[in-house]
Design a protein around this motif. Sequence first.
Motif, PDB file in Angstrom:
ATOM      1  N   GLU A   6       0.827  -1.216   0.000  1.00 12.95           N
ATOM      2  CA  GLU A   6       0.000   0.000   0.000  1.00 12.95           C
ATOM      3  C   GLU A   6       0.857   1.259   0.000  1.00 12.95           C
ATOM      4  OE1 GLU A   6      -3.554  -1.310   2.827  1.00 12.95           O
ATOM      5  OE2 GLU A   6      -3.220   0.872   2.797  1.00 12.95           O
ATOM      6  N   ARG A   7       1.853   1.221   0.898  1.00 11.31           N
ATOM      7  CA  ARG A   7       2.779   2.351   0.988  1.00 11.31           C
ATOM      8  C   ARG A   7       3.545   2.543  -0.317  1.00 11.31           C
ATOM      9  NH1 ARG A   7       5.637   2.190   6.934  1.00 11.31           N
ATOM     10  NH2 ARG A   7       5.185   4.355   7.427  1.00 11.31           N
ATOM     11  N   ILE A   8       3.982   1.431  -0.891  1.00 11.06           N
ATOM     12  CA  ILE A   8       4.716   1.484  -2.159  1.00 11.06           C
ATOM     13  C   ILE A   8       3.839   2.153  -3.219  1.00 11.06           C
ATOM     14  CG2 ILE A   8       5.618   0.056  -4.053  1.00 11.06           C
ATOM     15  CD1 ILE A   8       6.574  -1.966  -1.899  1.00 11.06           C
ATOM     16  N   ASN A   9       2.593   1.730  -3.285  1.00 12.83           N
ATOM     17  CA  ASN A   9       1.702   2.303  -4.304  1.00 12.83           C
ATOM     18  C   ASN A   9       1.423   3.783  -4.065  1.00 12.83           C
ATOM     19  OD1 ASN A   9       1.137   0.357  -6.334  1.00 12.83           O
ATOM     20  ND2 ASN A   9       0.010  -0.849  -4.822  1.00 12.83           N
ATOM     21  N   ARG A  10       1.241   4.136  -2.804  1.00 16.32           N
ATOM     22  CA  ARG A  10       1.007   5.563  -2.499  1.00 16.32           C
ATOM     23  C   ARG A  10       2.190   6.413  -2.948  1.00 16.32           C
ATOM     24  NH1 ARG A  10      -1.045   4.300   2.554  1.00 16.32           N
ATOM     25  NH2 ARG A  10       0.890   4.917   3.586  1.00 16.32           N
ATOM     26  N   LEU A  11       3.405   5.920  -2.654  1.00 13.07           N
ATOM     27  CA  LEU A  11       4.600   6.667  -3.043  1.00 13.07           C
ATOM     28  C   LEU A  11       4.780   6.676  -4.561  1.00 13.07           C
ATOM     29  CD1 LEU A  11       7.203   5.644  -0.339  1.00 13.07           C
ATOM     30  CD2 LEU A  11       6.819   7.993  -1.138  1.00 13.07           C
ATOM     31  N   ALA A  12       4.606   5.513  -5.156  1.00 15.52           N
ATOM     32  CA  ALA A  12       4.850   5.402  -6.598  1.00 15.52           C
ATOM     33  C   ALA A  12       3.885   6.266  -7.394  1.00 15.52           C
ATOM     34  CB  ALA A  12       4.760   3.941  -7.039  1.00 15.52           C
ATOM     35  N   ALA A  13       2.753   6.615  -6.790  1.00 11.18           N
ATOM     36  CA  ALA A  13       1.780   7.467  -7.472  1.00 11.18           C
ATOM     37  C   ALA A  13       2.277   8.905  -7.573  1.00 11.18           C
ATOM     38  CB  ALA A  13       0.448   7.436  -6.728  1.00 11.18           C
ATOM     39  N   THR A  14       3.216   9.276  -6.694  1.00 11.84           N
ATOM     40  CA  THR A  14       3.580  10.697  -6.638  1.00 11.84           C
ATOM     41  C   THR A  14       5.045  10.989  -6.942  1.00 11.84           C
ATOM     42  OG1 THR A  14       3.979  10.501  -4.268  1.00 11.84           O
ATOM     43  CG2 THR A  14       1.790  11.234  -4.927  1.00 11.84           C
ATOM     44  N   ILE A  15       5.937  10.026  -6.738  1.00 17.26           N
ATOM     45  CA  ILE A  15       7.351  10.293  -7.022  1.00 17.26           C
ATOM     46  C   ILE A  15       7.925   9.198  -7.924  1.00 17.26           C
ATOM     47  CG2 ILE A  15       7.748  11.467  -4.812  1.00 17.26           C
ATOM     48  CD1 ILE A  15       9.319   8.809  -4.021  1.00 17.26           C
ATOM     49  N   LYS A  16       9.140   9.448  -8.380  1.00 12.74           N
ATOM     50  CA  LYS A  16       9.903   8.437  -9.107  1.00 12.74           C
ATOM     51  C   LYS A  16      10.502   7.521  -8.043  1.00 12.74           C
ATOM     52  CE  LYS A  16      13.159   8.557 -12.922  1.00 12.74           C
ATOM     53  NZ  LYS A  16      13.991   9.353 -13.828  1.00 12.74           N
ATOM     54  N   LEU A  17       9.860   6.398  -7.801  1.00 12.44           N
ATOM     55  CA  LEU A  17      10.259   5.494  -6.719  1.00 12.44           C
ATOM     56  C   LEU A  17      11.109   4.354  -7.271  1.00 12.44           C
ATOM     57  CD1 LEU A  17       9.938   4.635  -3.711  1.00 12.44           C
ATOM     58  CD2 LEU A  17       7.954   3.294  -4.441  1.00 12.44           C
ATOM     59  N   HIS A  18      12.282   4.177  -6.653  1.00 11.85           N
ATOM     60  CA  HIS A  18      13.167   3.071  -7.042  1.00 11.85           C
ATOM     61  C   HIS A  18      13.173   2.028  -5.931  1.00 11.85           C
ATOM     62  CE1 HIS A  18      15.400   5.499 -10.183  1.00 11.85           C
ATOM     63  NE2 HIS A  18      14.780   6.452  -9.489  1.00 11.85           N
ATOM     64  N   LEU A  19      12.950   0.772  -6.288  1.00 11.27           N
ATOM     65  CA  LEU A  19      13.008  -0.308  -5.304  1.00 11.27           C
ATOM     66  C   LEU A  19      14.117  -1.284  -5.676  1.00 11.27           C
ATOM     67  CD1 LEU A  19       9.232  -1.175  -4.740  1.00 11.27           C
ATOM     68  CD2 LEU A  19      10.705   0.324  -3.368  1.00 11.27           C
ATOM     69  N   VAL A  20      14.520  -2.052  -4.678  1.00 10.11           N
ATOM     70  CA  VAL A  20      15.589  -3.029  -4.872  1.00 10.11           C
ATOM     71  C   VAL A  20      15.005  -4.424  -4.669  1.00 10.11           C
ATOM     72  CG1 VAL A  20      17.718  -3.911  -3.865  1.00 10.11           C
ATOM     73  CG2 VAL A  20      17.393  -1.441  -4.155  1.00 10.11           C
ATOM     74  N   ALA A  21      15.246  -5.302  -5.613  1.00  9.37           N
ATOM     75  CA  ALA A  21      14.799  -6.684  -5.457  1.00  9.37           C
ATOM     76  C   ALA A  21      16.012  -7.592  -5.376  1.00  9.37           C
ATOM     77  CB  ALA A  21      13.923  -7.095  -6.626  1.00  9.37           C
ATOM     78  N   VAL A  22      15.905  -8.613  -4.546  1.00  7.91           N
ATOM     79  CA  VAL A  22      17.024  -9.548  -4.389  1.00  7.91           C
ATOM     80  C   VAL A  22      16.619 -10.964  -4.792  1.00  7.91           C
ATOM     81  CG1 VAL A  22      18.141  -8.197  -2.589  1.00  7.91           C
ATOM     82  CG2 VAL A  22      16.507  -9.952  -1.933  1.00  7.91           C
ATOM     83  N   ASN A  23      15.417 -11.098  -5.341  1.00  7.64           N
ATOM     84  CA  ASN A  23      14.978 -12.425  -5.765  1.00  7.64           C
ATOM     85  C   ASN A  23      13.724 -12.318  -6.627  1.00  7.64           C
ATOM     86  OD1 ASN A  23      12.704 -12.254  -3.834  1.00  7.64           O
ATOM     87  ND2 ASN A  23      14.401 -12.323  -2.375  1.00  7.64           N
ATOM     88  N   SER A  24      13.420 -13.408  -7.336  1.00  2.00           N
ATOM     89  CA  SER A  24      12.296 -13.380  -8.277  1.00  2.00           C
ATOM     90  C   SER A  24      10.945 -13.408  -7.554  1.00  2.00           C
ATOM     91  CB  SER A  24      12.406 -14.555  -9.258  1.00  2.00           C
ATOM     92  OG  SER A  24      12.540 -15.763  -8.543  1.00  2.00           O
ATOM     93  N   GLU A  25      10.876 -13.993  -6.342  1.00  2.04           N
ATOM     94  CA  GLU A  25       9.605 -14.016  -5.613  1.00  2.04           C
ATOM     95  C   GLU A  25       9.113 -12.596  -5.344  1.00  2.04           C
ATOM     96  OE1 GLU A  25      12.328 -15.735  -4.967  1.00  2.04           O
ATOM     97  OE2 GLU A  25      11.962 -17.467  -3.653  1.00  2.04           O
ATOM     98  N   THR A  26      10.040 -11.721  -4.945  1.00  2.00           N
ATOM     99  CA  THR A  26       9.669 -10.336  -4.675  1.00  2.00           C
ATOM    100  C   THR A  26       9.173  -9.659  -5.950  1.00  2.00           C
ATOM    101  OG1 THR A  26      11.279 -10.246  -2.888  1.00  2.00           O
ATOM    102  CG2 THR A  26      10.541  -8.135  -3.783  1.00  2.00           C
ATOM    103  N   ILE A  27       9.862  -9.918  -7.048  1.00  2.00           N
ATOM    104  CA  ILE A  27       9.465  -9.335  -8.337  1.00  2.00           C
ATOM    105  C   ILE A  27       8.043  -9.760  -8.699  1.00  2.00           C
ATOM    106  CG2 ILE A  27       9.910  -9.458 -10.836  1.00  2.00           C
ATOM    107  CD1 ILE A  27      11.858  -7.644  -9.381  1.00  2.00           C
TER     108      ILE A  27
END
Lengths: 367, 367
Positions: A88-109
């Motif tokens: 939810e937080r990710i979506n709220r942020l991604a709606a308003t800024i250029k949000l970069h996330l880090v993934a360390v595995n395919s499950e997260t992706i």
Amino acid sequence: MNITVPTLLLDQEKCRRNIHKMAAKADQNNVKLRPHFKTHQSWQVGEWFREAGVDRITVSSLRMAEYFASHGWTDIMVAFPANILEMERINRLAATIKLHLVAVNSETIEALAQGLLHPVYTWLKIDTGYHRTGILPTDHGHISLTLESIKQSVNLYFSGFLAHDGHTYKQTEKAAVQAIHNTTVSALQELQTKYKPHFPDLKLSLGDTPSCSMLDDLSGVDEIRPGNYVFYDLTQQHIGSCTFDEIAVCMACPVVAIHPERNEIILYGGSVHFSKDVLPQADGSLCFGRIVELTESGWTAPKEGIMLVSLSQEHGIVKASDAELAKYKIGDLLYVLPVHSCLTADAMRGYTTLEGEQLEHLSGLLK
Amino acid sequence: MNITVPTLLLDQEKCRRNIHKMAAKADQNNVKLRPHFKTHQSWQVGEWFREAGVDRITVSSLRMAEYFASHGWTDIMVAFPANILEMERINRLAATIKLHLVAVNSETIEALAQGLLHPVYTWLKIDTGYHRTGILPTDHGHISLTLESIKQSVNLYFSGFLAHDGHTYKQTEKAAVQAIHNTTVSALQELQTKYKPHFPDLKLSLGDTPSCSMLDDLSGVDEIRPGNYVFYDLTQQHIGSCTFDEIAVCMACPVVAIHPERNEIILYGGSVHFSKDVLPQADGSLCFGRIVELTESGWTAPKEGIMLVSLSQEHGIVKASDAELAKYKIGDLLYVLPVHSCLTADAMRGYTTLEGEQLEHLSGLLK
């Protein structure tokens, strides 16, 4: 200034100098600087970075991203393995800024691909030798699988490969830091070459404070992400990242007891103020902080013959030579350079500049 | 409950049981209980003590005293060497509550005598073997000098002698804790006998969590001041103060990565959440927390074959056997008993009860 309790002092001039020096170095190397803001976590300190031309930042939690987004930062990387429970937080942020996330595995992706409602810039974290987390650079099977998932997702945009050489913190020689850096850059570049045909824009992101401070040549990657350099500390000085003179924060602690019979001074200032990070000395003793004296424009280099040697919850124990002991009395303030400025700032929840101004730290706000 | 970030869970039933058990023990021993509130720092948890008949408390800072005074506590001891730089705060508090301060030297007494505007109950801290601070029980010269200053002061009222046997924390045998306790009680009683003619009402105050938890006979002093027992933790279980089943707080941490190739689980939960206290194991390895499973009414005993073995700023590394590793996936929560509940609570700044209620911690308020 009327200091009566443990207080974290910030030398604004030193801090701004640290900020500008790294910005100039990034420019010279033609790499983007995306400084890690977890060390200071202060919107006011953030403004000094903006003045130095910084327009993109790194943080270590979504809450920290929200904080800096609320202070006008629009390009923020959360350099911690994406926590899919916070969708939810990710979506709220991604709606308003250029949000970069880090993934360390395919499950997260896969979880992100399912849950995202807005575009997110995604970096794959490569484990280049620190072995905390990340995908091994040789694990092409996992990397390809993950990139394939990213490609098929609507809202994931692949930004590139990212690494954090935390093992530079164990070094004290420039040559060792250089060797780690070279190994990592070459591993990342190999991946870049391999995957560039499929992702022509893919970038490389790297950069801890030791390597960014000690090395002259930072080329070969697209952006660097050092953070601690904003304040530095005794650990960085020990590694060789800074001089004592570049350490920009210092604790002021009241003297509450003196024990001449065992050459000890008891401070109001313990692990709830400093945190408990320690710097083992060559002789096997433990250092929890080095003592300085205030001057008209800041503070001196650490004094010899006096050191913070132990911390309990609220007490600090300073060992002092007879000569040093004689200089202090109960009710004085004693000034201590911290071992690890990130944790001390987090514990202290705010700063007092040498001019007496109060600066905010995210951890000083209501949860 | 929808937990998405590191969260400190509080088992209210266990906590209340711990509170009532110690209150009953104090009653049986005919000693007053003045529990140390620095472990929980929560007005809501404070109310559970009130329900158990507690009417006097201990804290470790004047700010904490202000907080609990604002929640109706009127008899508060600040069990930390009085910080004479905070005279204004001392006077504000002493104007409204029964404020007890601790002095460890005559300089502090003189400064208090000069600065106080309201009566303050003063305890002399005796160093009974922990050697952090305090006056040695054999140093009759210093003690008599200090008591003379107290006697001549208008606003200082001598309450008695106080000790803190922090060295019980290094023990793991009841007999050793008993020996420390006996030595301390007898040293304090000798002082009582010596000074009672001049101060007929003088009291003795003692009591750390190990001795108050492990020993049956707590008589011989007037009041006890244990604190950690409200929650207990792995350190106290290791000492022998509690069973695993009495530990009343537990961290919930999201799983963000799993590395089967080295049997490691990466948690969102690091030293800014747990603090960095560590419990060295018999085999030389380091334990930063033990893993439990949630049940319908709380959580299990720690599981074998899985342990929190390392913390960096936001990351926790859990080592797990193949069988344990297989039970977790990314996005799960993992539950961890803390090594030192006081520091974890201070870092977490609040609690979530098993019923989902949010409880306050002083460090979660604005500075």
